[in-house]
Design a protein around this motif. Structure first.
Motif, PDB file in Angstrom:
ATOM      1  N   ARG A 363       8.736  -3.349  19.737  1.00 36.72           N
ATOM      2  CA  ARG A 363       9.999  -2.696  19.394  1.00 36.72           C
ATOM      3  C   ARG A 363       9.783  -1.272  18.903  1.00 36.72           C
ATOM      4  O   ARG A 363      10.558  -0.373  19.227  1.00 36.72           O
ATOM      5  CB  ARG A 363      10.719  -3.523  18.324  1.00 36.72           C
ATOM      6  CG  ARG A 363      11.348  -4.778  18.870  1.00 36.72           C
ATOM      7  CD  ARG A 363      11.753  -5.739  17.776  1.00 36.72           C
ATOM      8  NE  ARG A 363      12.498  -6.874  18.307  1.00 36.72           N
ATOM      9  CZ  ARG A 363      11.938  -7.903  18.933  1.00 36.72           C
ATOM     10  NH1 ARG A 363      10.624  -7.952  19.067  1.00 36.72           N
ATOM     11  NH2 ARG A 363      12.680  -8.887  19.417  1.00 36.72           N
ATOM     12  N   TRP A 364       8.757  -1.076  18.115  1.00 40.44           N
ATOM     13  CA  TRP A 364       8.520   0.239  17.521  1.00 40.44           C
ATOM     14  C   TRP A 364       8.323   1.302  18.595  1.00 40.44           C
ATOM     15  O   TRP A 364       8.823   2.432  18.465  1.00 40.44           O
ATOM     16  CB  TRP A 364       7.292   0.194  16.599  1.00 40.44           C
ATOM     17  CG  TRP A 364       5.989   0.032  17.335  1.00 40.44           C
ATOM     18  CD1 TRP A 364       5.404  -1.123  17.736  1.00 40.44           C
ATOM     19  CD2 TRP A 364       5.132   1.087  17.790  1.00 40.44           C
ATOM     20  NE1 TRP A 364       4.237  -0.871  18.415  1.00 40.44           N
ATOM     21  CE2 TRP A 364       4.036   0.476  18.459  1.00 40.44           C
ATOM     22  CE3 TRP A 364       5.175   2.477  17.700  1.00 40.44           C
ATOM     23  CZ2 TRP A 364       3.000   1.216  19.021  1.00 40.44           C
ATOM     24  CZ3 TRP A 364       4.147   3.223  18.266  1.00 40.44           C
ATOM     25  CH2 TRP A 364       3.073   2.592  18.918  1.00 40.44           C
ATOM     26  N   ALA A 368      10.737   4.578  19.171  1.00 43.83           N
ATOM     27  CA  ALA A 368      10.106   5.895  19.011  1.00 43.83           C
ATOM     28  C   ALA A 368      10.357   6.773  20.232  1.00 43.83           C
ATOM     29  O   ALA A 368      10.663   7.969  20.104  1.00 43.83           O
ATOM     30  CB  ALA A 368       8.612   5.731  18.760  1.00 43.83           C
ATOM     31  N   TRP A 412      15.418  -4.755  14.810  1.00 44.93           N
ATOM     32  CA  TRP A 412      14.027  -4.779  14.333  1.00 44.93           C
ATOM     33  C   TRP A 412      13.971  -5.179  12.862  1.00 44.93           C
ATOM     34  O   TRP A 412      13.186  -6.050  12.466  1.00 44.93           O
ATOM     35  CB  TRP A 412      13.405  -3.408  14.558  1.00 44.93           C
ATOM     36  CG  TRP A 412      11.916  -3.355  14.375  1.00 44.93           C
ATOM     37  CD1 TRP A 412      11.033  -4.392  14.439  1.00 44.93           C
ATOM     38  CD2 TRP A 412      11.137  -2.190  14.093  1.00 44.93           C
ATOM     39  NE1 TRP A 412       9.750  -3.940  14.235  1.00 44.93           N
ATOM     40  CE2 TRP A 412       9.785  -2.593  14.020  1.00 44.93           C
ATOM     41  CE3 TRP A 412      11.445  -0.847  13.922  1.00 44.93           C
ATOM     42  CZ2 TRP A 412       8.750  -1.695  13.768  1.00 44.93           C
ATOM     43  CZ3 TRP A 412      10.418   0.051  13.674  1.00 44.93           C
ATOM     44  CH2 TRP A 412       9.084  -0.370  13.597  1.00 44.93           C
ATOM     45  N   ILE A 471       8.862   5.436  12.007  1.00 37.95           N
ATOM     46  CA  ILE A 471       8.707   4.321  12.950  1.00 37.95           C
ATOM     47  C   ILE A 471       7.226   4.013  13.165  1.00 37.95           C
ATOM     48  O   ILE A 471       6.812   2.846  13.162  1.00 37.95           O
ATOM     49  CB  ILE A 471       9.401   4.652  14.285  1.00 37.95           C
ATOM     50  CG1 ILE A 471      10.917   4.680  14.095  1.00 37.95           C
ATOM     51  CG2 ILE A 471       9.024   3.641  15.363  1.00 37.95           C
ATOM     52  CD1 ILE A 471      11.664   5.290  15.266  1.00 37.95           C
ATOM     53  N   ARG A 475       5.176   0.474  11.978  1.00 40.08           N
ATOM     54  CA  ARG A 475       4.407  -0.367  12.893  1.00 40.08           C
ATOM     55  C   ARG A 475       3.062  -0.754  12.288  1.00 40.08           C
ATOM     56  O   ARG A 475       2.638  -1.907  12.343  1.00 40.08           O
ATOM     57  CB  ARG A 475       4.202   0.363  14.217  1.00 40.08           C
ATOM     58  CG  ARG A 475       3.447  -0.474  15.263  1.00 40.08           C
ATOM     59  CD  ARG A 475       1.955  -0.100  15.287  1.00 40.08           C
ATOM     60  NE  ARG A 475       1.218  -0.979  16.169  1.00 40.08           N
ATOM     61  CZ  ARG A 475       0.548  -2.061  15.777  1.00 40.08           C
ATOM     62  NH1 ARG A 475       0.566  -2.435  14.502  1.00 40.08           N
ATOM     63  NH2 ARG A 475      -0.130  -2.789  16.635  1.00 40.08           N
TER      64      ARG A 475
END
Length: 550
Positions: A363-364, A368, A412, A471, A475
């Motif tokens: 997801r990150w 990003a 997220w 972000i 992570r």
């Protein structure tokens, strides 16, 4: 589109009543009091009374999921759509000379947007408490009806005082919707499914950017004794009110009381599916130890800053979108129509974002990358020659994937906390920062800089750059937490290398659970220990089986 089957319709009697054989007589000879606060606390007891587990196939799970999507996801989408329509009326009214008709001067128009979020900020403590102690369905419906009436009444405002009062009330009643929906999502779907449902109602949000301008365009052409901006408020509020009966009929309070789950083992299957989340159920008890953990958890502040950095630009763009495009050289009707592609861009961004999220299991990375688009678009808007209206409009559209950032962040963040009180407090905190960003956003779009708004655009670019860095940092922090959880499980005699089932398909997750159970049996481990805390009101830190989603 999901179709309602005959069986679904037959089980759709709407107003929940206590199910005597399932939720009231939990132990022989004893009657447990049923109330709003304990609905999901009863989940473990219901399963325990039926042997702690129910056997069902993948097809059974899909059937239950389809029912949940009909009776829970669809009303959520309706509410989110009309909320955004009501909230966005002021931006559309501005294109039809709201400022001139009501005598707004200086920063007064900016405050019509900022004050909505100030009201939401002030109402957050009440909303957070209400979500713990009241039935979520009735709390949502009360606020939904109230803000619809407020939108209609806004048409009566003919000056700044009247408009500001109406916008304060609108913000107060809308304050609860996002936190409520986060709680509902966690209450009904597995972590693997939550991203899609979060995106579904966020797509409804983007759809408002399509329908809102179309409605405003039509209303703007109507010749009547009322001004166009008044007609927009009346029409949007009436549409909002029309959705209330549908939401009342469909939306349940919880899996333990929903009447559409009365058939056969449907309720047991719906509850058993949630065990893999290991995020607990809804507790009616406010736990101060979870509040303390929330504010000693670095994630809370990282999420909060991310929300601030995404909502500040969104607040400015949202409030001034019509005025920005009008400044490119278009008239009122053209400017309204130019807003329609922004909704389409938002929907496409969300669909592409969730597709690549599941393809790359990260997801990150997706969020990003999406953040780079508004940085590029806003940078072009402040550098392109003002005589080139086509290039300016293209730059504006390049920036509009910004509409997908906030929903993907919701999804997220939603997957990375557990515990009823902690979840509510975390999202209340993030919502406070989101409101702060939405207050700040319109204020940096200075009237004297119209139609370029350099200060606003440079502020937005800076926010997106900071967001990008946060972000990346999140992570690596979540990765470190997963390694810590693995060491805890190893010390307790549980599998160290648990995989995140939220990034698997349903078939992959089913296969993985079978393989994991067999492996634990071969190693002499008790597989039931993995889910022994599934319905306990434990936080992500307290539950060693919790896996953080990257």
């Amino acid at each position: 589109m999901i179709k309602l089957t005959k069986d679904d319709k037959g089980s759709a009697e709407h107003i929940e009543q206590p199910i005597i054989d399932e939720t009231t007589e939990l132990e022989a000879g004893q009657r447990q009091k049923h109330n709003a606060n304990k609905q999901l606390d009863e989940a473990a007891d219901i399963l325990r009374d039926h042997g702690g587990h129910v056997e069902y196939t993948v097809d059974d799970s899909k059937r239950i999921l389809r029912k949940i999507d009909i009776f829970v996801c669809i009303p959520m989408c309706i509410v989110y759509l009309v909320q955004q329509l009501d909230k966005g009326t002021v931006a559309q009214a501005a294109v039809f000379d709201l400022k001139e008709s009501t005598g707004l001067v200086g920063a007064q128009y900016s405050w019509l947007t900022s004050v909505v979020y100030l009201a939401q900020l002030c109402c957050q403590p009440l909303s957070s408490y209400a979500l713990v102690v009241f039935p979520v369905k009735y709390w949502v419906l009360f606020n939904y009806a109230a803000w619809s009436i407020v939108t209609i009444c806004t048409a009566a405002a003919t000056n700044f005082t009247g408009l500001i009062i109406a916008r304060v009330l609108l913000g107060a009643f809308e304050a609860t919707i996002l936190p409520s929906f986060v709680l509902i999502t966690q209450m009904w779907w597995t972590r693997r499914e939550q991203s899609y449902r979060t995106i579904a109602y966020q797509i409804a949000n983007s759809a408002a950017a399509i329908f809102g301008p179309l409605i405003a365009f039509g209303v703007g052409h109507v010749s009547s004794s009322i001004r166009p901006y008044q007609g927009i408020f009346l029409c949007m509020g009436a549409i909002s009110l029309a959705g209330i009966p549908v939401v009342w009929y469909l939306l349940p309070n919880s899996p333990t009381t929903a009447k559409f789950l009365r058939k056969g083992d449907d309720r047991l299957i719906a509850l058993d599916r949630l065990k893999e989340n290991n995020t607990g159920g809804k507790s009616g008890e406010w736990k101060w130890n979870q509040v303390k953990e929330t504010y000693t958890d670095p994630k809370t502040y990282m999420w909060a800053l991310m929300y601030l950095c995404t909502s500040t630009p969104a607040g400015g763009f949202g409030a001034f979108s019509g005025l920005i495009t009008k400044g490119f050289g278009f008239d009122s009707f053209q400017s309204i129509l130019m807003q329609i592609p922004t909704g389409v861009i938002g929907i496409i961004t969300l669909l592409i974002g969730i597709y690549f999220t599941n393809k790359f299991k990260a997801r990150w990375l997706v969020i990003a990358i999406i953040t780079l688009f508004p940085i590029a678009g806003a940078s072009a808007m402040v550098n392109v020659n003002r005589s080139k209206s086509g290039a300016l409009l293209a730059s504006y559209y390049i920036a509009y994937p910004l509409a997908g950032i906030q929903p993907l962040l919701y999804s997220w963040a939603n997957l990375n906390q557990a515990g009823t009180t902690k979840r509510v407090v975390v999202f209340a905190t993030m919502f406070v920062f989101q409101c702060a960003g939405n207050v700040i956003g319109p204020q940096v779009y200075l009237e004297r800089e119209a139609p370029v708004y350099q200060t606003g655009l440079y502020t937005d670019i800076g926010c997106w750059v900071v967001l990008f860095c946060l972000i990346i940092a999140m992570r690596f922090y979540l990765g470190a937490l997963n390694r810590k959880q693995a060491r805890r499980r190893a010390a307790m005699g549980l599998p160290e290398d648990l995989q995140d089932m939220s990034i698997m398909s349903q078939q992959e997750a089913t296969t993985y659970k079978i393989e994991l159970t067999e492996r634990m049996k071969d190693q002499g481990m008790d597989e039931t220990r993995l889910y022994e805390n599934a319905f306990e009101d434990m936080t992500d830190y307290e539950n060693p089986a919790f896996i953080y989603v990257l």
